[in-house]
Each structure stands twice: as C-alpha cells, then as structure tokens.
Scaffold this active site. Structure first.
Site, PDB file in Angstrom:
ATOM      1  N   GLY A  27     -26.791  -1.525  25.282  1.00  0.00           N
ATOM      2  CA  GLY A  27     -27.255  -0.188  25.659  1.00  0.00           C
ATOM      3  C   GLY A  27     -26.089   0.719  26.013  1.00  0.00           C
TER       4      GLY A  27
ATOM      5  N   THR B  42       0.817  -1.213   0.000  1.00  0.00           N
ATOM      6  CA  THR B  42       0.000   0.000   0.000  1.00  0.00           C
ATOM      7  C   THR B  42       0.853   1.267   0.000  1.00  0.00           C
ATOM      8  OG1 THR B  42      -1.766  -1.158   1.172  1.00  0.00           O
ATOM      9  CG2 THR B  42      -1.807   1.235   1.249  1.00  0.00           C
ATOM     10  N   GLU B  43       0.405   2.252  -0.781  1.00  0.00           N
ATOM     11  CA  GLU B  43       1.081   3.545  -0.873  1.00  0.00           C
ATOM     12  C   GLU B  43       0.055   4.659  -0.732  1.00  0.00           C
ATOM     13  OE1 GLU B  43       4.385   2.021  -4.155  1.00  0.00           O
ATOM     14  OE2 GLU B  43       3.171   3.802  -4.563  1.00  0.00           O
TER      15      GLU B  43
ATOM     16  N   THR C 224     -10.835  -3.044  -0.151  1.00  0.00           N
ATOM     17  CA  THR C 224     -12.057  -2.504   0.440  1.00  0.00           C
ATOM     18  C   THR C 224     -13.296  -3.253  -0.058  1.00  0.00           C
ATOM     19  OG1 THR C 224     -12.357  -0.895  -1.354  1.00  0.00           O
ATOM     20  CG2 THR C 224     -11.007  -0.195   0.543  1.00  0.00           C
ATOM     21  N   SER C 225     -14.403  -3.037   0.630  1.00  0.00           N
ATOM     22  CA  SER C 225     -15.661  -3.651   0.188  1.00  0.00           C
ATOM     23  C   SER C 225     -16.013  -3.204  -1.228  1.00  0.00           C
ATOM     24  CB  SER C 225     -16.795  -3.282   1.147  1.00  0.00           C
ATOM     25  OG  SER C 225     -16.623  -3.914   2.401  1.00  0.00           O
TER      26      SER C 225
ATOM     27  N   GLU D 119      -6.714  -5.300   2.803  1.00  0.00           N
ATOM     28  CA  GLU D 119      -6.708  -6.400   1.833  1.00  0.00           C
ATOM     29  C   GLU D 119      -7.844  -6.266   0.826  1.00  0.00           C
ATOM     30  OE1 GLU D 119      -5.562 -10.288   3.159  1.00  0.00           O
ATOM     31  OE2 GLU D 119      -4.522  -9.481   4.906  1.00  0.00           O
TER      32      GLU D 119
ATOM     33  N   ALA E 204      -1.867   4.366  -3.901  1.00  0.00           N
ATOM     34  CA  ALA E 204      -2.170   3.033  -4.413  1.00  0.00           C
ATOM     35  C   ALA E 204      -2.512   2.129  -3.245  1.00  0.00           C
ATOM     36  CB  ALA E 204      -0.978   2.459  -5.186  1.00  0.00           C
ATOM     37  N   GLY E 205      -3.811   1.833  -3.088  1.00  0.00           N
ATOM     38  CA  GLY E 205      -4.249   0.995  -1.991  1.00  0.00           C
ATOM     39  C   GLY E 205      -4.713  -0.360  -2.475  1.00  0.00           C
TER      40      GLY E 205
ATOM     41  N   ILE F 204     -27.527  -3.925  21.950  1.00  0.00           N
ATOM     42  CA  ILE F 204     -28.070  -4.832  22.964  1.00  0.00           C
ATOM     43  C   ILE F 204     -27.546  -4.459  24.351  1.00  0.00           C
ATOM     44  CG2 ILE F 204     -27.976  -7.230  23.795  1.00  0.00           C
ATOM     45  CD1 ILE F 204     -28.000  -8.035  20.763  1.00  0.00           C
TER      46      ILE F 204
END
Length: 395
Positions: free
Chosen positions: A344, A129-130, A370-371, A368, A133-134, A342
């Site tokens: 709270g 990664t840069e 992204t979505s 690794e 540039a990911g 849940i």
C-alpha cells in the site's frame, strides 16, 4: 561441446552457503547505506574479493573458482536477493567482459589479464553499447583503423557499467564494413589509462544506486596489435553474441532472486500489517497477489535451471537464453509492482525494500538485450528453424 565444471557438488554447496550467508548477514543490513551513499562499502568489496566473487566464473587455471553456468545461476539468485549494485561490482569481471577473454582471448591475453580480473585487482568493463547501437551490435559506429603495427580507435560508448572504476575496457569497434568475409567488428583490450580514453561523470539513474555507469570516449586511442582479441578482426561480433547469450541466463537468475526477495518482504508484511484489526494477509485479494508472485518465482527458478543446463551441454545457446531473460525479467517487474501494491502507501516510501526493488528491476528488461530484442530472437529463430526444416524435407 559440453562444458564441465571444475567444482564438484560438495565444494559448490559450500560456496553457495557462504555466499548466501554473506548476502543475508553482511549486505542486506546495509542496503540503505549503499543507496544513500551510491556506493558499495569498501569492506564489503574486500570481503567479496576474498571469497572469490570477482572470479567465480573464471577458470581455475587463471585463479578463478571455475563455476559453470548451472552453478553461476544459483549464485546469481542469491545476488538478486539484495541491492543489485553488489552484483554489478563484480558482474562484468565474471560475465560479459571476462567471458570475452575466457572464450576468445589468446594465451598471452589470458595470461596478462585473467588472474587480475579473477582477484578483483583489475575491474574489466564491457564497452559495446553506443548512442546509436544498443541491443544490436551490428549498428556499431566506433571505428578502429590500422596504423602500422598499431590500431587507432575513435568513438563513443554509452551506459558502460563500472566505467568510472575500470582498469580495462573490452572495446568493440568496426574495422571495415560487413562483407562476405565477416561482420567487420573486432574487440580490443584497452587499459583505462591509455591516452585518449576519457570517462564522463557517472550517470544519474532511476535506481541501482552503487552501480556506476558512464559514457566513455575514445579519441585517437592507440593500442598495439597484441590488443586485438583473438588476433582476428572478425572475432568481435561472435564474442559479443556469445557473452550476451550467457549473460542473459545470468540476468534471468538475478531477476528470480529479486522476485524471491519481493515475495519474502510481501508475505512478512501481509502477516503483520493490519487493517480493521485483521492482518491484511487474511484478505483474499492480497493472498491472490502473493500467489501470483510465488508462482512466477517458482516458474522462473525452474526455467533458469533448465536453460542453464541446456546452455552448458551446448544444446541451446540462443533461443533458451533469450526466452529465460524475457520471462524472468518481465516476471520480476510484475512481482515488484505487486509487492508495492501489497504494501500500500508504505510501499511507495523510500527506505522500504520493495520501493527500491521496484526501481532497480526496471533496468533488467533493458540491458543485455531489451525484451523486444529477445522476442525477435525467439520468434525469428523458431520461424527460421522451421523454414530450414521445410526446405530440407523434414518437419
């Protein structure tokens, strides 16, 4: 070509049971210590190394345990049950860094490095990664230029896991512009003590305390020809994509383990915390949230196992890994959010497991690939396959 594990079912069952016991008895009770000190205690590190966890995915030929991906993901689901920084400690050795050497290194490179990586004596760091540039390595700007029999590397890497601890950087660099002969992306083995290598102070992150990342700068870093992985200038892009695809299945399994922890914490809390004299688990809307978490965990676990099997058989090493990472990391994010709901107000407090998990899992949708990148790989891959089928007259 199918990959056959060197570890049989009975031996692996023992490895899995020992790993689970190690996680539940030695690491879970010390999660707060890890968070407060932003580090993994040295005794935990030593025990992990003694168990072979720094080299569980390294072939036995190089003193690793030799687990295949179907077994890897079962361990990863255990690793996900506790602070994710534990897995980061040895994750790059087994995964994206170590697998570059396993899959693409020369015999000499493997002999020089893999045993140290498997034992934990060498911490390997994946420097891809840069700043510009990911998730897509095609945008690399770090350059490597020939100078006699050497290569000289210049560039900057960002968010590099284990960089402050690394003994070896697996560095991706561009040797030329992409052309008809290849991408022009090579990968080099650069010892951390090489002149010109500089590691910035560790990053201050939202979560995952104890997992150290940092920028790494390469200024006129000179390495010999033997440092070029595979002896080829065009191995880099394929090595990156192969390692990342395998890593995506692993990260998906990690996410399932984390979601399982959220489920266990939430069910326990719902059964014991009261409102108006009744356990909150008696309330149907709380039960509905628990049901949503449980369904996601079950679906994710089944998906991880199937995708890992298809990866090992060679049937699918592209669409499946992206799909499982997309689903499971998004699922774990939803599970963590519901877990906080849940609990709270208690769930918003530091020192409560679901609060830490809520911060920790956010990164899983980023690294690794992204979505969004996973969606492009899945959608583009399926459409392109259909185009090819249509062009060939098939369906």
């Amino acid at each position: 070509m199918a990959s056959v594990s060197a570890v049989g079912p009975e031996d692996f069952a023992d490895i899995l049971a020992q790993t689970r016991e190690f996680i539940r008895k030695e690491v879970v009770p010390r999660e707060q210590e890890i968070a407060d000190t932003d580090s993994i205690p040295e005794d935990i590190r030593k025990n992990a190394a003694a168990m072979g966890l720094f080299g569980y995915a390294i072939p036995q030929e190089w003193s690793g345990l030799g687990l295949d991906l179907t077994q890897d993901v079962q361990l990863a689901m255990e690793f996900g049950y506790t602070a994710l920084s534990l897995r980061s400690m040895f994750g790059t050795n087994n995964g994206i860094a170590g697998q570059v050497l396993v899959g693409f290194g020369t015999d000499e490179q493997k002999a020089q490095w893999l045993e140290g990586i498997a034992s934990g004596e060498v911490v390997a760091s994946f420097a891809l990664t840069e700043p510009g540039a990911g998730s897509n390595p095609a945008g690399l700007r770090t350059k490597a230029m020939r100078d006699g029999d050497d290569w000289v590397i210049n560039g900057e890497k960002r968010f590099i896991t284990n960089a402050p601890l690394a003994d070896l950087f697996v560095v991706f660099a561009r040797t030329r512009s992409a052309d008809e002969n290849g991408t022009g992306i090579a990968v080099f083995l650069v010892p951390a003590n090489t002149p010109g290598v500089a590691v910035s102070p560790k990053d201050r992150k939202m979560g995952q305390e104890g997992a150290w990342t940092a920028d790494v700068h390469f200024t006129d870093v000179r390495v010999p020809r033997s440092a070029l992985v595979g002896g080829s200038e065009d191995v880099g892009y394929r090595a990156a994509m192969t390692s990342l695809a395998r890593g995506r299945v692993h990260i998906a399994a990690l996410a399932v383990g984390t979601a399982q922890r959220v489920l266990d914490e939430s069910v326990t809390y719902a059964a014991t915390a009261t409102q108006g004299g009744a356990p909150i688990g008696d309330f149907q809307l709380v039960q509905a949230m628990i049901a949503d978490i449980a369904s996601g965990v079950m679906a994710g676990r089944a998906m991880v196992r199937e995708v890992a099997e298809r990866y090992v058989s060679g049937e699918d090493r592209r669409i499946g890994p992206s799909a499982v990472k997309l689903y499971c990391t998004e699922m774990a994010g939803r599970a963590a959010d519901l877990g906080v709901q849940i609990h709270g107000g208690t769930g918003y407090m530091r020192d409560v497991p679901v609060e830490r998990i809520y911060r920790d899992v956010r990164l899983l949708r980023l690294y690794e690939g992204t979505s969004e990148i996973q969606r492009l790989i899945i959608g583009g891959g399926l459409v392109n396959a259909a185009k090819r089928a249509a062009a060939s007259g098939g369906r």
